[in-house]
Design a protein around this motif. Structure first.
Motif, mmCIF file in Angstrom:
data_model
loop_
_atom_site.group_PDB
_atom_site.id
_atom_site.type_symbol
_atom_site.label_atom_id
_atom_site.label_comp_id
_atom_site.label_asym_id
_atom_site.label_seq_id
_atom_site.Cartn_x
_atom_site.Cartn_y
_atom_site.Cartn_z
ATOM 1 N N THR A 2 83.069 76.791 40.459
ATOM 2 C CA THR A 2 82.792 78.265 40.227
ATOM 3 C C THR A 2 83.943 78.908 40.958
ATOM 4 O O THR A 2 84.742 78.255 41.712
ATOM 5 C CB THR A 2 81.323 78.651 40.792
ATOM 6 O OG1 THR A 2 81.528 78.541 42.319
ATOM 7 C CG2 THR A 2 80.177 77.867 40.312
ATOM 8 N N THR A 3 84.015 80.336 40.885
ATOM 9 C CA THR A 3 85.147 80.947 41.820
ATOM 10 C C THR A 3 84.753 80.865 43.085
ATOM 11 O O THR A 3 85.929 80.712 43.817
ATOM 12 C CB THR A 3 85.280 82.250 41.266
ATOM 13 O OG1 THR A 3 83.960 83.097 41.605
ATOM 14 C CG2 THR A 3 85.374 82.670 39.762
ATOM 15 N N VAL A 4 83.588 80.709 43.528
ATOM 16 C CA VAL A 4 83.520 80.398 44.864
ATOM 17 C C VAL A 4 83.979 79.029 45.492
ATOM 18 O O VAL A 4 84.697 79.242 46.572
ATOM 19 C CB VAL A 4 81.904 80.400 45.435
ATOM 20 C CG1 VAL A 4 81.821 79.908 46.674
ATOM 21 C CG2 VAL A 4 81.462 81.782 44.982
ATOM 22 N N THR A 5 83.794 77.993 44.880
ATOM 23 C CA THR A 5 84.553 76.979 45.245
ATOM 24 C C THR A 5 86.071 76.869 44.911
ATOM 25 O O THR A 5 86.869 76.246 45.781
ATOM 26 C CB THR A 5 84.078 75.604 44.395
ATOM 27 O OG1 THR A 5 84.242 75.648 42.995
ATOM 28 C CG2 THR A 5 82.373 75.696 44.673
ATOM 29 N N GLU A 6 86.397 77.544 43.612
ATOM 30 C CA GLU A 6 87.784 77.471 43.397
ATOM 31 C C GLU A 6 88.717 78.207 44.564
ATOM 32 O O GLU A 6 89.816 77.726 44.643
ATOM 33 C CB GLU A 6 88.196 78.052 42.147
ATOM 34 C CG GLU A 6 89.341 77.967 41.464
ATOM 35 C CD GLU A 6 89.633 76.559 40.751
ATOM 36 O OE1 GLU A 6 90.618 76.422 40.420
ATOM 37 O OE2 GLU A 6 88.644 75.848 40.526
ATOM 38 N N PHE A 7 88.324 79.535 44.813
ATOM 39 C CA PHE A 7 89.155 80.377 45.925
ATOM 40 C C PHE A 7 88.655 80.315 47.049
ATOM 41 O O PHE A 7 88.911 81.263 47.828
ATOM 42 C CB PHE A 7 89.005 81.627 45.060
ATOM 43 C CG PHE A 7 89.655 81.621 43.772
ATOM 44 C CD1 PHE A 7 90.996 81.393 43.474
ATOM 45 C CD2 PHE A 7 88.713 82.164 42.872
ATOM 46 C CE1 PHE A 7 91.331 81.256 42.180
ATOM 47 C CE2 PHE A 7 89.382 82.105 41.318
ATOM 48 C CZ PHE A 7 90.464 81.785 41.206
ATOM 49 N N ASP A 8 87.783 79.298 47.489
ATOM 50 C CA ASP A 8 87.124 79.288 49.068
ATOM 51 C C ASP A 8 86.592 80.862 49.396
ATOM 52 O O ASP A 8 86.786 81.177 50.451
ATOM 53 C CB ASP A 8 88.191 79.053 49.972
ATOM 54 C CG ASP A 8 88.790 77.380 49.879
ATOM 55 O OD1 ASP A 8 87.557 76.659 49.099
ATOM 56 O OD2 ASP A 8 89.623 77.070 50.237
#
Length: 582
Positions: free
Chosen positions: A127-133
């Protein structure tokens, strides 16, 4: 003084073609498909920006990549009193003589912050949370994606609507399609979070523009008899489009591919430039009468209107209606009752600029306007907030989300049936109180009764969806004719404020799980009580001017919910008199 477009010969001829014939059904079907395509971007943040469990990557113990449920977390990472692990810190290395991952290698008192994270990929690969920390000190950035989307909708509702008025409905559609399509594709290939936020802004502008312009274009072809039903039921394909997000997310667990799958179909609507007819009303207003007449002839052909009903009107004879009067004109004179005046002198009279501040100058109208603003904000906060919060209700994430979207369809049917029985005020107040009570009560239900929480949340979404459908119609009737566009437009702007806040309210569930539902319930109940202070409009002769609007409903008691009577509006009488003269 304003001239009523409905009195133009071509438009009068179009009205003779039927309220909802084959041509109107075709246009409405195209609008349905546009509504379906525009919907996913409104709620896909539930999966694109979904928060997943994460923990520190412990250098001594984790490989690349680490396994989220690794056994070493029992001694390498601090635990909270409730048994959950600390997501942002790990125990400091205490034994530098070995690199083995053993309990003795950690100081169970001293900690240090994470530099890398391990994410739980059991449900979503990315998700964007995992992708962009978007973790720990950066976690506040996650709801910004939803806020940027709503900010884009705010700007898009204003700018694309203006473009559609200036350059045509089809032009507005194409601009919306390009913004939605390219905004979605470019967000899917974003190299950083700032680029992703920017693209979400454009996708939001395109999504709201696509729905709004296609809605307006379809309604401009549909007769008054079917207009209310069609205005409400165009929300049905929108709900189906939202539900599609849950189905697609079940099969596509990587956010980039999911975003592409949800937004690239928008490019199919580029074909609307050729297959969607331009609005006859807009063409007439721009003086493009030859194009308008071709479309009217096509309507007659497709609707199979008999030749004697397909009236041919001499364009040299103009019919003009001045608001609040019945007028018939020839080329040279304007006749209003016993008065005769030159058309040229009428056209030379400057139109006063109408602003939203005019709605706030007088006491009654100011209270009603502010009441409606608050209602629109509440409807938007709760509607989108419940959609985003659906993943926190327990049970199967994808099933719960899809059900939360599909519950809107019966709510729209209920709204339509209730409008003519409970009145505008009664219906709006009831569905707000119903949805609010359901949300508020669900906040106090124990998590072990998850099915009860889900059921009450669905009932809350049922109520707020119906409220969203009703408040648009009710607002249009409460504002005076001269200020109807200004009033409803300003309400829509305030609604976007609620939309910007919705992701942040939904994110409160990570502080205290029932908190979003409690907030949604309180706001809905408060708005439902305030709506009682507004006058009923069903069956009433609607106000035309600011003064009429200020006086409107002052003879109604607060508890008055039934209709005012079966008075015909002045516009209906005017059209009937013009019809007889033709």
């Amino acid at each position: 003084m304003a001239v009523d477009m409905e009195a133009d010969p071509l438009l009068m001829r179009l009205q003779k073609m039927g309220d909802f014939g084959r041509f109107q059904i075709l246009v409405y079907a195209l609008a349905w498909f546009a509504a379906y395509i525009s919907a996913p971007v409104y709620v896909d943040s539930s999966f694109l920006n979904r928060r997943v469990d994460y923990r520190c990557n412990v250098p001594r113990c984790d490989g690349e990549p680490g396994t989220f449920l690794a056994s070493h977390t029992n001694f390498s990472i601090p635990h909270h009193s409730d048994g959950s692990i600390d997501q942002c810190n790990y125990f400091t290395d205490s034994d530098t003589s070995t690199t083995d991952c053993v309990p003795s290698g950690f100081d169970t008192v001293a900690t240090e912050p994470c530099h890398e994270w391990v994410f739980d990929d059991s449900t979503f690969i990315s998700t964007t949370v995992t992708e962009f920390d978007l973790t720990c000190t950066r976690s506040w950035l996650a709801p910004l994606a939803g806020s940027m989307l709503m900010a884009g909708m705010l700007v898009g509702a204003i700018t694309i609507g203006d473009l559609a008025d200036r350059f045509g409905r089809r032009f507005g559609l194409i601009v919306s399609v390009l913004l939605l399509g390219f905004g979605g594709v470019l967000s899917a290939v974003s190299t950083n979070y700032i680029m992703f936020l920017a693209m979400r802004f454009f996708a939001g502008a395109g999504g709201v523009g696509l729905f709004t312009v296609s809605f307006v274009l379809a309604i401009e072809y549909i007769g008054e008899k079917w207009r209310t039903l069609c205005m409400i039921m165009i929300q049905a394909p929108f709900a189906l489009g939202e539900a599609t997000v849950g189905v697609m997310a079940y099969f596509i667990r990587e956010w980039r591919w999911l975003q592409l799958a949800l937004t690239t179909p928008a490019f199919l609507l580029l074909s609307y430039f050729w297959i969607m007819p331009e609005s006859v009303q807009w063409l007439v207003s721009q003086g493009r009468r030859d194009e308008a007449e071709k479309i009217v002839n096509k309507v007659a052909q497709i609707n199979k209107v008999e030749k004697e009903n397909n009236l041919i009107v001499n364009d040299e004879v103009k019919i003009t209606i001045v608001k609040s009067t019945s007028c018939v004109s020839s080329k040279e004179k304007l006749l209003c009752g016993d008065d005769v005046s030159d058309v040229e002198s009428l056209n030379e009279m400057p139109n006063a600029t109408k602003t939203v501040f005019d709605l706030l100058r007088t006491s009654n109208l100011r209270k009603r306007t502010l009441n409606l603003y608050f209602c629109w904000i509440v409807c938007t906060v709760v509607y989108y907030g419940l959609s985003l919060n659906s993943g926190n209700l327990g049970g199967n994430l994808f099933v719960t989300f899809t059900m939360t979207m599909l519950i809107e369809i019966p709510s729209y049917i209920f709204a339509y049936l209730a409008l003519t029985r409970l009145g505008r005020k009664g219906t709006l107040s009831f569905v707000l109180l119903l949805g609010g009570a359901a949300c508020f009560v669900s906040g106090f239900i124990s998590e072990e009764y998850g099915w009860v929480i889900v059921s009450l949340s669905l009932l809350g979404k049922f109520g707020i969806s119906a409220a969203f459908a009703v408040v648009f119609i009710y607002s249009a009737e409460l504002f005076p004719t001269d200020y109807r566009s200004v009033g409803v437009g300003s309400c829509s702007m305030f609604a976007r404020i609620g939309g910007i806040c919705a992701p942040h309210v939904a994110s409160l569930g990570h502080i205290y799980k029932p908190l979003p539902l409690l907030v949604f319930g309180f706001l809905s109940i408060l708005s439902g009580c305030l709506i009682v202070l507004l006058p009923e409009t069903m069956g009433c002769e609607l106000p035309q001017t600011l003064q009429e609007s200020e006086d409107f409903g002052t003879d109604q008691p607060v508890w008055y919910f039934s209709c005012c009577g079966s008075k015909r509006s002045k516009s209906e009488e005017t059209i009937e008199s013009i019809d007889e003269k033709l």
